[in-house]
Each structure stands twice: as C-alpha cells, then as structure tokens.
Design a protein around this motif. Sequence first.
Motif, PDB file in Angstrom:
ATOM      1  N   SER A 116      37.570  46.398  41.541  1.00  0.00           N
ATOM      2  CA  SER A 116      36.786  47.128  42.529  1.00  0.00           C
ATOM      3  C   SER A 116      36.900  48.639  42.361  1.00  0.00           C
ATOM      4  O   SER A 116      36.321  49.395  43.136  1.00  0.00           O
ATOM      5  N   HIS A 157      39.430  51.097  42.412  1.00  0.00           N
ATOM      6  CA  HIS A 157      40.137  52.108  43.200  1.00  0.00           C
ATOM      7  C   HIS A 157      41.300  52.731  42.467  1.00  0.00           C
ATOM      8  O   HIS A 157      42.050  53.507  43.040  1.00  0.00           O
ATOM      9  N   ALA A 158      41.506  52.340  41.191  1.00  0.00           N
ATOM     10  CA  ALA A 158      42.404  53.037  40.263  1.00  0.00           C
ATOM     11  C   ALA A 158      43.881  52.994  40.640  1.00  0.00           C
ATOM     12  O   ALA A 158      44.647  53.840  40.195  1.00  0.00           O
ATOM     13  N   CYS A 169      45.946  50.823  39.598  1.00  0.00           N
ATOM     14  CA  CYS A 169      46.660  50.484  38.351  1.00  0.00           C
ATOM     15  C   CYS A 169      46.970  51.746  37.544  1.00  0.00           C
ATOM     16  O   CYS A 169      48.088  51.916  37.046  1.00  0.00           O
ATOM     17  N   CYS A 190      38.588  49.892  35.915  1.00  0.00           N
ATOM     18  CA  CYS A 190      39.748  49.971  35.033  1.00  0.00           C
ATOM     19  C   CYS A 190      39.352  49.969  33.555  1.00  0.00           C
ATOM     20  O   CYS A 190      38.525  49.171  33.123  1.00  0.00           O
ATOM     21  N   CYS A 244      47.618  45.825  41.551  1.00  0.00           N
ATOM     22  CA  CYS A 244      46.174  45.616  41.692  1.00  0.00           C
ATOM     23  C   CYS A 244      45.910  44.626  42.827  1.00  0.00           C
ATOM     24  O   CYS A 244      46.259  43.448  42.719  1.00  0.00           O
ATOM     25  N   PRO A 245      45.285  45.064  43.893  1.00  0.00           N
ATOM     26  CA  PRO A 245      45.051  44.176  45.030  1.00  0.00           C
ATOM     27  C   PRO A 245      44.036  43.079  44.741  1.00  0.00           C
ATOM     28  O   PRO A 245      43.966  42.091  45.472  1.00  0.00           O
ATOM     29  N   GLU A 246      43.250  43.240  43.696  1.00  0.00           N
ATOM     30  CA  GLU A 246      42.235  42.238  43.350  1.00  0.00           C
ATOM     31  C   GLU A 246      42.750  41.208  42.346  1.00  0.00           C
ATOM     32  O   GLU A 246      42.026  40.282  41.990  1.00  0.00           O
ATOM     33  N   ALA A 295      42.945  41.642  39.237  1.00  0.00           N
ATOM     34  CA  ALA A 295      41.953  41.707  38.161  1.00  0.00           C
ATOM     35  C   ALA A 295      42.599  41.785  36.785  1.00  0.00           C
ATOM     36  O   ALA A 295      41.930  41.614  35.776  1.00  0.00           O
ATOM     37  N   ILE A 296      43.898  42.050  36.745  1.00  0.00           N
ATOM     38  CA  ILE A 296      44.597  42.268  35.472  1.00  0.00           C
ATOM     39  C   ILE A 296      45.365  41.010  35.078  1.00  0.00           C
ATOM     40  O   ILE A 296      46.075  40.428  35.900  1.00  0.00           O
TER      41      ILE A 296
HETATM   42  S1  SF4 Z   1      42.186  46.780  37.894  1.00  0.00           S
HETATM   43 FE1  SF4 Z   1      42.762  46.543  40.046  1.00  0.00          FE
HETATM   44  S2  SF4 Z   1      43.948  48.389  40.585  1.00  0.00           S
HETATM   45 FE2  SF4 Z   1      42.864  48.791  38.667  1.00  0.00          FE
HETATM   46  S3  SF4 Z   1      40.963  49.805  39.298  1.00  0.00           S
HETATM   47 FE3  SF4 Z   1      40.525  47.612  39.115  1.00  0.00          FE
HETATM   48  S4  SF4 Z   1      40.843  46.732  41.146  1.00  0.00           S
HETATM   49 FE4  SF4 Z   1      41.814  48.768  41.114  1.00  0.00          FE
END
Ligand code: SF4
Length: 78
Positions: A11, A13-14, A16, A33, A55-57, A59-60
């Motif tokens: 999403s 929000h950086a 990570c 990301c 990362c709250p999603e 995604a990693i």
């Molecule tokens: S990978 Fe996760 S923490 Fe990094 S920008 Fe995307 S949603 Fe945010």
Amino acid sequence: MKISVKIDVCSGHARCGSLAPEIYDADEIEGKCVVLNANPPSALYAQAMRGARGCPEQAITIQDDDSQTILWPPAKGK
Ligand code: SF4
C-alpha cells in the motif's frame, strides 16, 4: 536469503524502507516498495527481516536460499 514483494498488496507507506533502508526503498510515483537488494549478504539479514516484519500488509516474502523455507511471513496458524 531471497526477498520479493507482492506489489499488488503493497500500500506504499514505506515503513519497510524506513526500518531497513539498505534493503527497501519506495518508488517515486506511488511510493510502493522497491527491493534494492533482493539477495542480501548475511550481514543484512536482520535488517531485511526487520523491514519485512514491519510491513502491516505482509507484502514482503523472505525465503531461505538453501532450504527454500519461507522465513517470512509466518505460516498461518503459527
Ligand atoms: S512493502 Fe509493506 S511496508 Fe513496504 S511500502 Fe509496501 S506496504 Fe508499506
């Protein structure tokens, strides 16, 4: 260690990148990301994991090179 990002889940929000600036960055358009170092040296493993955990999603994804075990995210139910 092999790092990948599900960009459709990110999403942007950086968090990570702020937790692990040698591993993750944000693209300039959507702030999503960008993995700077998808196969980091062992000295950066802890930083890579810190960014992934932050990362709250979720995604990693981080995978062990040798065993192919998924190190992050944890398996559901664990
Ligand atoms: S990978 Fe996760 S923490 Fe990094 S920008 Fe995307 S949603 Fe945010």
